[in-house]
Structure formats: C-alpha cells, structure tokens
Design an enzyme around this catalytic site. Structure first.
Site, PDB file in Angstrom:
ATOM      1  N   ASP A 123      -4.027  49.251  -9.489  1.00  0.00           N
ATOM      2  CA  ASP A 123      -2.650  49.241  -9.988  1.00  0.00           C
ATOM      3  C   ASP A 123      -2.025  50.627 -10.015  1.00  0.00           C
ATOM      4  O   ASP A 123      -0.881  50.787 -10.429  1.00  0.00           O
ATOM      5  CB  ASP A 123      -2.608  48.643 -11.404  1.00  0.00           C
ATOM      6  CG  ASP A 123      -2.989  47.176 -11.419  1.00  0.00           C
ATOM      7  OD1 ASP A 123      -2.814  46.523 -10.378  1.00  0.00           O
ATOM      8  OD2 ASP A 123      -3.471  46.701 -12.463  1.00  0.00           O
ATOM      9  N   ASN A 124      -2.780  51.635  -9.621  1.00  0.00           N
ATOM     10  CA  ASN A 124      -2.297  53.007  -9.722  1.00  0.00           C
ATOM     11  C   ASN A 124      -1.885  53.554  -8.358  1.00  0.00           C
ATOM     12  O   ASN A 124      -2.372  53.119  -7.322  1.00  0.00           O
ATOM     13  CB  ASN A 124      -3.392  53.907 -10.308  1.00  0.00           C
ATOM     14  CG  ASN A 124      -3.817  53.460 -11.691  1.00  0.00           C
ATOM     15  OD1 ASN A 124      -2.985  53.296 -12.576  1.00  0.00           O
ATOM     16  ND2 ASN A 124      -5.107  53.245 -11.872  1.00  0.00           N
ATOM     17  N   ASP A 290      12.645  49.880  -4.185  1.00  0.00           N
ATOM     18  CA  ASP A 290      13.583  49.865  -3.062  1.00  0.00           C
ATOM     19  C   ASP A 290      13.824  48.438  -2.588  1.00  0.00           C
ATOM     20  O   ASP A 290      14.952  48.072  -2.223  1.00  0.00           O
ATOM     21  CB  ASP A 290      13.042  50.694  -1.900  1.00  0.00           C
ATOM     22  CG  ASP A 290      13.214  52.195  -2.130  1.00  0.00           C
ATOM     23  OD1 ASP A 290      14.073  52.561  -2.945  1.00  0.00           O
ATOM     24  OD2 ASP A 290      12.488  52.974  -1.502  1.00  0.00           O
TER      25      ASP A 290
END
Length: 335
Positions: A123-124, A290
């Site tokens: 998750d990093n 984005d």
C-alpha cells in the site's frame, strides 16, 4: 461535435513515470525511498530482476483518462508542457498520439525530458522526480504564440495542476484570467502539500479565478493550516475554500476533496461514497488522483451534473488502481 469544437485545455509538468512494483518476497522501505541507486535507474534505465517496470506519461495521465472515458471524438483535450528533444520526449509524444490527446509541447534541448520514479510496495509508494525540462516552460516562447493562444481561446474548460505553479505562474494567471473574463470554467489541483507550504503566494494569486478546486485530504489539511482556517474537518475546509474571494461572481466555486477509500467531499452539503473494492485487488494507486480528475472532467465537458462528474471520477480511479501504472482497458465499461 460540440466536444471537438470546444476542447479542453490543460497544462502541467510532463514527466515519464517509471513504476517499480516490488515482488512479495522483496521489500523496500518507502520511507527511506529508492535513492540508493536512483540515478542508475533514472538515467541508465537499469532494470533489477526482482522489479517490474512500466513507463507512462506522468502529468499527461489525466488527459489520457479523460479521452479514454469519452472515446470519441478524438483530441477533446489539448495539453501544454515542456519536454526535451530526446527519447523520453518521443515516448511522451507517442503515448499522447496513441491516446488521441492533442499534445502541444514546447521542446528545448538544454534539459532532458523529466522523469519520475515511483516505487510501489504493497500500500506504500515513494516518488522521486527529476523535473528537468518540465522546469523550462516559457510563456513567451509557447503560450503567447498566436497558434497556441488560439487553442486556449477556443476551449471552454481549463485544468492546470498546482505543480505548474513552481514553473510558470504567469502562464497559469493568463489562462485563469481569460477563463474568468469569458465566464469559462477554470480548474486547479492543489497537487501536493508542498505547493501550499512553499508556493502560497502564486497559489493565492490564482485562487480568485479558480472555479473548481481539487485535492486530497492531506493536501486539503495542509492548505487549511497555511491559510489559518482553524479546522481539520475536511468538509469545513472545503466550505472555507469555497468562500475565498472569487473574481467571477457568475460561477460559485466548487471544491472537491478525495479521501482515498473514504467518501469524497464536495461543496454541495453531501458526501459521495467511492466504489467498493477488495483491497487485494488494488495493484497500484499511483495515478489514482489524476484518474479521478480525468473521469470528473470527462463528464464536466459533457455538461453533466456534479454528482455525475464525481461518479465518473470514482469509476476511472477504480479502474486504474487495479492495474500497473495509469493504464486502462481498450474501452470503459461505464454508463
């Protein structure tokens, strides 16, 4: 045909993303980063066997997603930015053409095309950017040219990332003022906490012309702290940001703050839940922000409601985080 004749114009810092996905049996501390051999990775393009690398255009991602969501007509979005006359610049131009994005780059030979390494482990993620050519954009040599300014005048919706405030705030102000004076829509993204912290003056110069302000919860909290809002509640921060001075009174400012897996906050006195997803299906969150804005704007340029814009943004982000890099299937499954 309406979309083709009234395109959307955007600008930011073009950079080629190099995403490194760590294997389950290897690990890198994202807090430490990937600087130990980053120069080799960025400039010699060495691929270590236990990494999977994928390249994609960094700031152009949003416009690729926008065009993907709309499908046709092609070249709904026009993108301005600066690249080098090198291989990476050619890749960015090729990817824009493949995505049917109308990219008008200012090309120079003094600096190479910008790159951004994204190391993803679980998750990093850790990002290290070399902006290079992206820092070389010149208003008088590109935006002010008659042909390029005609493209700006032709558009009805504008979006610029806050990152561009570090490069050419005068370019942003010129576009923002044009939008305000002609009752067009101008969107700005807070982009990162450091923009509010270290570029507060140019940020607040453009803020009166902002019709739609985007950001995530961390960026919103930093923005609130810098401006002394006196609250950490994201909903209250959104309301206070909405009420900042505005040049065009014909349009009330809309503020949209995403919060990862938590509800998206928008200044319509409501919360918008994100789409459910099994955490095990999340592959890469780099580009999710984005993708959200790209999906949002794809509905906005079709004059859909705020609720539909946010729903489209959630869908696009949900697709992108299931894949490596900001990539997507041939066509969206969105209705």
């Amino acid at each position: 045909e309406c979309l083709s004749s009234d395109p959307k114009v955007g600008g930011s810092n073009p950079a080629l993303d190099i995403n490194i996905i760590g294997r389950a049996d290897r690990s890198i501390d994202p807090q430490v980063g990937v600087c130990f051999e980053l120069d080799i990775l960025l400039y010699s393009h060495v691929c270590y066997l236990h990494y999977y690398l994928i390249s994609s255009p960094h700031s152009d991602d949003l416009f690729h997603v926008l065009q993907w969501m709309i499908q046709k007509p092609h070249k709904v979005a026009t993108f301005f930015g600066c690249i080098g006359t090198d291989q990476f610049g050619q890749i960015l131009k090729q990817k824009a053409e493949e995505a049917h994005v109308d990219a008008h780059y200012y090309e120079q030979s003094q600096e190479p095309t910008g790159t951004c390494a994204a190391c993803i482990t679980g998750d990093n993620r850790s990002l290290v950017a070399n902006l290079a050519a992206a820092n070389c954009y010149k208003k008088e040599k590109h935006l002010d040219l008659d042909g390029n300014w005609e493209l700006v005048k032709k558009a009805k919706v504008y979006y610029i990332a806050g990152f561009f405030l570090t490069v050419s705030p005068d370019s942003i102000l010129k576009v923002a003022k044009h939008a305000s004076e002609n009752n067009k829509i101008f969107g700005l993204n807070l982009s990162a906490p450091f923009i509010s912290q270290f570029f507060k003056e140019p940020l607040m110069k453009v803020m009166p012309y902002v019709d739609i302000l985007f950001g995530n919860e961390t960026e919103a909290a930093t923005f609130a702290g810098v401006l002394g809002f006196g609250t950490e509640d994201i909903g209250e921060i959104a309301k206070k940001a909405q009420n900042l001075p505005k040049a065009n009174a014909k349009r009330q400012r809309i503020v949209v703050f995403t919060q990862g897996k938590d509800d998206t906050v928008a200044t319509v006195a409501t919360m918008f839940p994100v789409l459910d997803i099994d955490q095990n299906e999340i592959v890469d969150t780099n580009g999710a922000g984005d993708a959200f804005v790209g999906g949002f704007l794809s509905a906005l340029v079709q004059e859909q409601s705020l609720e539909e814009c946010i729903r489209a943004g959630h869908y696009a982000a949900n697709v992108i985080i299931r894949r490596v890099g900001c990539t997507f299937p041939e066509k969206p499954n969105y209705q």
